[in-house]
Design an enzyme around this catalytic site. Structure first.
Site, PDB file in Angstrom:
ATOM      1  N   ASP A 125      51.496  14.523  -6.000  1.00 42.07           N
ATOM      2  CA  ASP A 125      52.780  14.060  -5.506  1.00 42.07           C
ATOM      3  C   ASP A 125      53.730  14.076  -6.704  1.00 42.07           C
ATOM      4  OD1 ASP A 125      54.713  12.721  -3.797  1.00 42.07           O
ATOM      5  OD2 ASP A 125      54.231  10.911  -4.912  1.00 42.07           O
ATOM      6  N   ASP A 181      57.277  12.195  -7.155  1.00 43.04           N
ATOM      7  CA  ASP A 181      57.887  10.912  -7.522  1.00 43.04           C
ATOM      8  C   ASP A 181      56.837   9.817  -7.630  1.00 43.04           C
ATOM      9  OD1 ASP A 181      60.960  11.509  -7.138  1.00 43.04           O
ATOM     10  OD2 ASP A 181      59.948  12.358  -5.393  1.00 43.04           O
ATOM     11  N   ASP A 188      50.835   8.183  -4.866  1.00 48.00           N
ATOM     12  CA  ASP A 188      51.016   6.735  -5.036  1.00 48.00           C
ATOM     13  C   ASP A 188      51.507   6.063  -3.770  1.00 48.00           C
ATOM     14  OD1 ASP A 188      53.574   7.952  -5.240  1.00 48.00           O
ATOM     15  OD2 ASP A 188      54.354   6.178  -6.278  1.00 48.00           O
TER      16      ASP A 188
END
Length: 224
Positions: A12, A14, A170
């Site tokens: 991922d 960001d 996250d």
């Protein structure tokens, strides 16, 4: 499934690969100031940075009227287009991890829900765009994460079976997408987790407190 079978690593963007919150929150604050609302501190908004522009707006002005919410969100995107990457950096330990992946000939890339108009300029600023065979943005397929479409496209472009790919994120949607696609899911605990997140309940195969721990774990597991 085991980390010993990894042939590729996908991230991922960001809150996992890069610390983009400073730019995103600055863009939010510029938009808030445009409509006469006080700026918000980075620390208070950071947790929302993985969840898109409307999540940032809702964190700053909860229960706002729809027209104001949309106005601030559109302003955020306009400001972010201009400052994207100005204050962003890879998380500590990520650069060394990527160097090691290249050295060991393990391909890596990004699957993000960030639109391509932001993703590719940011990765160029980070000097990563030529190192990644896979850059999948939120509008690269018809459906973003947690749908399997971007995950399966990423696996195809990486040239690995999904079961041989470690996907790191996250947010819960990252792990749901990884599981649905048959990938190994790893939680980036260094990312933008909020107080309401329950990562231990996400469908993950592994949890990493830092990129350095991830790096060391991969060294140890792939040596088996």
């Amino acid at each position: 499934m085991s980390l010993t079978q990894i042939k590729g690593v996908l991230f991922d963007l960001d809150g996992t690969l890069a610390d983009t919150a400073p730019d995103l929150v600055q863009a939010l604050n510029l938009s808030l100031q445009d409509v006469g609302i006080a700026a918000q501190p980075l620390a208070a908004m950071r947790y929302a940075a993985s969840h898109g522009s409307f999540a940032l707006v809702d964190a700053a002005i909860p229960n706002a009227a729809d027209d104001l919410r949309t106005q601030v969100q559109q302003g955020l995107l306009a400001h972010y287009q201009r400052i994207n990457g100005d204050h962003c950096a890879l998380f500590t330990g990520i650069a060394a991890l990527l160097d090691w992946l290249e050295l060991t000939q393990i391909p890596f890339g990004v699957i993000t829900n960030k639109p391509a108009r932001f993703t590719r300029p940011l990765l160029r600023k980070l000097n990563l765009h030529l190192r990644m065979p896979v850059i999948i943005s939120g509008d690269s397929t018809k459906h973003p994460k947690p749908h399997t479409a971007p995950m399966l496209l990423g696996a195809q472009q990486l040239g690995c079976a999904p079961s041989q790919i470690l996907y790191l994120g996250d947010a819960e949607r990252d792990l749901l997408a990884a599981k649905a696609a048959g990938m190994l899911g790893g939680v980036a605990l260094w990312g933008y987790l909020g107080e309401n997140d329950k990562p231990l309940q996400w469908p993950a195969h592994a949890y990493f407190v830092s990129p350095e721990q991830l790096h060391q774990t991969l060294i140890e597991r792939l040596a088996c």
